[in-house]
Enzyme design. Structure first.
Site, mmCIF file in Angstrom:
data_model
loop_
_atom_site.group_PDB
_atom_site.id
_atom_site.type_symbol
_atom_site.label_atom_id
_atom_site.label_comp_id
_atom_site.label_asym_id
_atom_site.label_seq_id
_atom_site.Cartn_x
_atom_site.Cartn_y
_atom_site.Cartn_z
ATOM 1 N N GLY A 1 0.781 -1.236 0.000
ATOM 2 C CA GLY A 1 0.000 0.000 0.000
ATOM 3 C C GLY A 1 0.807 1.277 0.000
ATOM 4 O O GLY A 1 0.296 2.339 0.350
ATOM 5 N N SER A 2 2.070 1.216 -0.450
ATOM 6 C CA SER A 2 2.874 2.441 -0.395
ATOM 7 C C SER A 2 2.365 3.503 -1.366
ATOM 8 O O SER A 2 2.493 4.703 -1.096
ATOM 9 C CB SER A 2 4.358 2.137 -0.639
ATOM 10 O OG SER A 2 4.575 1.739 -1.972
ATOM 11 N N ARG A 36 -7.793 -13.659 -11.382
ATOM 12 C CA ARG A 36 -8.911 -12.802 -11.757
ATOM 13 C C ARG A 36 -10.041 -13.048 -10.766
ATOM 14 O O ARG A 36 -9.884 -13.839 -9.835
ATOM 15 C CB ARG A 36 -9.375 -13.097 -13.176
ATOM 16 C CG ARG A 36 -9.973 -14.484 -13.384
ATOM 17 C CD ARG A 36 -10.289 -14.655 -14.848
ATOM 18 N NE ARG A 36 -10.839 -15.941 -15.212
ATOM 19 C CZ ARG A 36 -12.128 -16.207 -15.344
ATOM 20 N NH1 ARG A 36 -13.045 -15.297 -15.053
ATOM 21 N NH2 ARG A 36 -12.532 -17.385 -15.728
ATOM 22 N N MET A 89 -3.387 -7.344 -7.820
ATOM 23 C CA MET A 89 -2.691 -8.421 -8.523
ATOM 24 C C MET A 89 -3.609 -9.333 -9.345
ATOM 25 O O MET A 89 -3.242 -10.461 -9.641
ATOM 26 C CB MET A 89 -1.902 -9.264 -7.504
ATOM 27 C CG MET A 89 -0.794 -8.484 -6.814
ATOM 28 S SD MET A 89 0.394 -7.742 -7.975
ATOM 29 C CE MET A 89 1.306 -9.200 -8.462
ATOM 30 N N ASN A 101 -4.007 2.243 -13.635
ATOM 31 C CA ASN A 101 -3.076 1.366 -12.921
ATOM 32 C C ASN A 101 -1.688 1.987 -12.971
ATOM 33 O O ASN A 101 -1.384 2.754 -13.888
ATOM 34 C CB ASN A 101 -3.045 -0.005 -13.610
ATOM 35 C CG ASN A 101 -2.094 -0.972 -12.942
ATOM 36 O OD1 ASN A 101 -2.073 -1.097 -11.710
ATOM 37 N ND2 ASN A 101 -1.272 -1.656 -13.725
ATOM 38 N N HIS A 109 2.348 0.800 -13.109
ATOM 39 C CA HIS A 109 3.160 -0.381 -13.396
ATOM 40 C C HIS A 109 4.643 -0.002 -13.300
ATOM 41 O O HIS A 109 5.048 1.058 -13.791
ATOM 42 C CB HIS A 109 2.845 -0.904 -14.813
ATOM 43 C CG HIS A 109 3.659 -2.096 -15.173
ATOM 44 N ND1 HIS A 109 3.368 -3.354 -14.706
ATOM 45 C CD2 HIS A 109 4.792 -2.214 -15.914
ATOM 46 C CE1 HIS A 109 4.278 -4.200 -15.156
ATOM 47 N NE2 HIS A 109 5.151 -3.544 -15.894
ATOM 48 N N ASP A 159 -7.110 -2.033 -19.560
ATOM 49 C CA ASP A 159 -7.964 -2.738 -20.518
ATOM 50 C C ASP A 159 -7.878 -4.229 -20.210
ATOM 51 O O ASP A 159 -7.361 -4.617 -19.156
ATOM 52 C CB ASP A 159 -7.575 -2.377 -21.969
ATOM 53 C CG ASP A 159 -6.199 -2.872 -22.356
ATOM 54 O OD1 ASP A 159 -5.602 -3.664 -21.582
ATOM 55 O OD2 ASP A 159 -5.716 -2.481 -23.430
ATOM 56 N N GLY A 203 -6.049 -6.527 -21.386
ATOM 57 C CA GLY A 203 -4.738 -7.169 -21.492
ATOM 58 C C GLY A 203 -3.915 -7.008 -20.225
ATOM 59 O O GLY A 203 -4.368 -6.418 -19.245
ATOM 60 N N ALA A 246 9.712 6.879 -7.547
ATOM 61 C CA ALA A 246 9.161 7.586 -8.715
ATOM 62 C C ALA A 246 7.643 7.392 -8.790
ATOM 63 O O ALA A 246 6.903 8.330 -9.122
ATOM 64 C CB ALA A 246 9.829 7.082 -9.995
HETATM 65 C C1 GRF Z 1 3.916 -1.109 -7.357
HETATM 66 O O1 GRF Z 1 5.285 -1.297 -7.579
HETATM 67 C C2 GRF Z 1 3.151 -1.039 -8.650
HETATM 68 O O2 GRF Z 1 3.909 -0.576 -9.704
HETATM 69 C C3 GRF Z 1 2.749 -2.459 -8.894
HETATM 70 O O3 GRF Z 1 2.513 -2.984 -7.609
HETATM 71 C C4 GRF Z 1 3.293 -2.289 -6.641
HETATM 72 C C5 GRF Z 1 2.382 -1.860 -5.530
HETATM 73 O O4 GRF Z 1 3.090 -1.388 -4.450
HETATM 74 N N1 GRF Z 1 1.610 -2.524 -9.755
HETATM 75 P P1 GRF Z 1 2.351 -0.793 -3.190
HETATM 76 O O5 GRF Z 1 1.409 -1.837 -2.668
HETATM 77 O O6 GRF Z 1 1.640 0.449 -3.614
HETATM 78 O O7 GRF Z 1 3.459 -0.509 -2.220
#
Ligand code: GRF
Length: 195
Positions: A14-15, A67, A94, A111, A113, A145, A147, A177
């Site tokens: 949850g950062s 899913r 996830m 999202n 990534h 989306d 994918g 970042a």
């Molecule tokens: C992040 O690195 C994000 O890019 C990926 O999952 C991680 C989630 O981290 N999709 P957090 O739970 O927000 O610390």
């Protein structure tokens, strides 16, 4: 100032949600989290939300790991609609998002990534970047989306890779970042007239 309403979905520590909450609390982000959702009981975002009195929801999915069953995802849609959310913010969620949710909130699910998409989609993107001997990577905020990390890119932030980097040091730098980029992107959505 009017606020947009967001729901945050996450499975991990949850950062990113913490960074979004900090930006809100510093008065820089006119965003109101109205629901925190996780498929993992005890996930970080639930604790963060509980501490602030933000409603939480735990998804109970027994059939699939990557899913949600259609009925479970439809129930989630019902909760999101009831909370009247403008934007659904995935932060370490996830599971793949399927049609009940995608169809209910077109271009309203985003999202983050940990790579510069379209490079390194999928699992542990920072490890993929190290294995590919890339010299830079970064993070991407994109629309979701059907994918895996393929939706339209909204914003990216580049991060250097140093020779001595381990998966842990690189992931930590990418997350720094992310914690800048996600609040910045939310600020764009929060501008008057976007919703
Ligand atoms: C992040 O690195 C994000 O890019 C990926 O999952 C991680 C989630 O981290 N999709 P957090 O739970 O927000 O610390």
């Amino acid at each position: 100032m009017p606020q947009i309403k967001i729901a945050v979905l996450g499975s991990g520590k949850g950062s990113n949600f913490r960074a979004i909450l900090s930006a809100i609390m510093s008065g820089h982000l006119p965003v109101r989290p109205v629901l925190a959702v996780s498929d993992v009981p005890g996930a970080g975002i639930l604790t963060l939300a509980d501490n602030l009195g933000i409603p939480t929801m735990v998804i109970r999915e027994e059939k699939y790991r990557t899913r949600l069953s259609e009925d479970v995802e439809s129930a989630l849609v019902g909760e999101l609609r009831a909370a009247n959310v403008d934007l659904i913010v995935l932060a370490g969620y996830m599971r793949l998002v399927k049609s009940p949710l995608l169809d209910a909130f077109p271009r309203r699910i985003i999202n983050i990534h940990p790579s510069l998409l379209p490079r390194f989609p999928g699992f542990e993107a920072w490890k993929q970047a190290l294995e590919a001997k890339a010299t830079t990577t970064g993070c991407t905020v994109h629309f979701v989306d059907s994918g895996i990390d393929t939706g339209e890119i909204i914003a990216q932030s580049e991060v250097p890779i140093y020779p001595g980097d381990t998966p842990e040091t690189l992931h930590a730098r990418i997350q720094e970042a992310e914690h800048q980029l996600y609040p910045e992107v939310l600020a764009r959505f929060a501008k008057p007239g976007v919703f």
